[in-house]
Design an enzyme around this catalytic site. Structure first.
Site, PDB file in Angstrom:
ATOM      1  N   TYR A  28       0.864  -1.180   0.000  1.00 37.76           N
ATOM      2  CA  TYR A  28       0.000   0.000   0.000  1.00 37.76           C
ATOM      3  C   TYR A  28       0.899   1.227   0.000  1.00 37.76           C
ATOM      4  CZ  TYR A  28      -3.586  -3.309   1.681  1.00 37.76           C
ATOM      5  OH  TYR A  28      -4.436  -4.375   1.850  1.00 37.76           O
ATOM      6  N   HIS A  98      -0.029 -11.956   1.554  1.00 36.37           N
ATOM      7  CA  HIS A  98      -1.008 -11.168   0.813  1.00 36.37           C
ATOM      8  C   HIS A  98      -1.696 -11.992  -0.275  1.00 36.37           C
ATOM      9  CE1 HIS A  98      -1.776  -6.630   0.079  1.00 36.37           C
ATOM     10  NE2 HIS A  98      -2.858  -7.323  -0.144  1.00 36.37           N
TER      11      HIS A  98
END
Length: 177
Positions: A28, A98
């Site tokens: 991010y 992830h």
């Protein structure tokens, strides 16, 4: 746009209002979100749970995703060390993979996270969007604490595809996004 000071103030108010779980990832930003979260939550570190994720190849110089997955154990250790610095903490409460990397056996991923747990750098292991087979293989090596998956009014697959049932069977928490 949102400034760092504005975000800092927002996260601090969230903690003061009772929010205790913060989920971020190295990807991010890349990297920027962990830095902002770490800075804002540093004064509250003992009052909050911080989750972050690994699994993508990111150019350390440009900060750009290469489009490749990378869950090799050496990379996981490198990502955790960098995340700890950005998050301004000595441990990550919940470390997620992830996305499942098809080039690295799940047992190796879980083993690497298990080592990080034994060293105190990580408290708990999580997976984001794994297959049920990957979840079971990981859980056999290092118990999985949380599984993160899409679940909303529009996406309810987990009710019928075995994800929620498997989490219940194995005692794994479910984190919806």
């Amino acid at each position: 746009g949102v400034t760092a000071g504005c975000l800092d103030q927002l996260l601090r108010r969230a903690v003061e209002g009772g929010i205790t779980f913060f989920d971020t990832a190295e990807v991010y930003g890349p990297f920027n979100n962990e830095t902002l979260v770490g800075e804002a939550l540093e004064p509250f570190r003992d009052q909050v749970v911080i989750a972050t994720k690994f699994g993508f190849e990111i150019d350390p110089v440009t900060g750009k995703r290469t489009g490749k997955l990378n869950s090799r154990p050496a990379h996981i250790r490198q990502v955790v060390d960098a995340s700890l610095k950005r998050l301004r903490t000595d441990h990550i409460d919940l470390l997620y993979q992830h996305r499942v990397d098809p080039d690295v056996p799940m047992e190796e991923v879980a083993g690497a996270v298990k080592e990080l747990i034994l060293t105190g750098k990580v408290n708990h292991f999580g997976l984001s969007e794994p297959s049920l087979a990957s979840l079971r293989r990981a859980h056999a090596v290092q118990p999985v604490t949380a599984l993160q998956n899409e679940y909303s009014l529009w996406t309810r697959d987990v009710e019928t595809n075995g994800v929620l049932a498997t989490c219940e069977e194995l005692g794994i928490g479910f984190v919806a996004f």
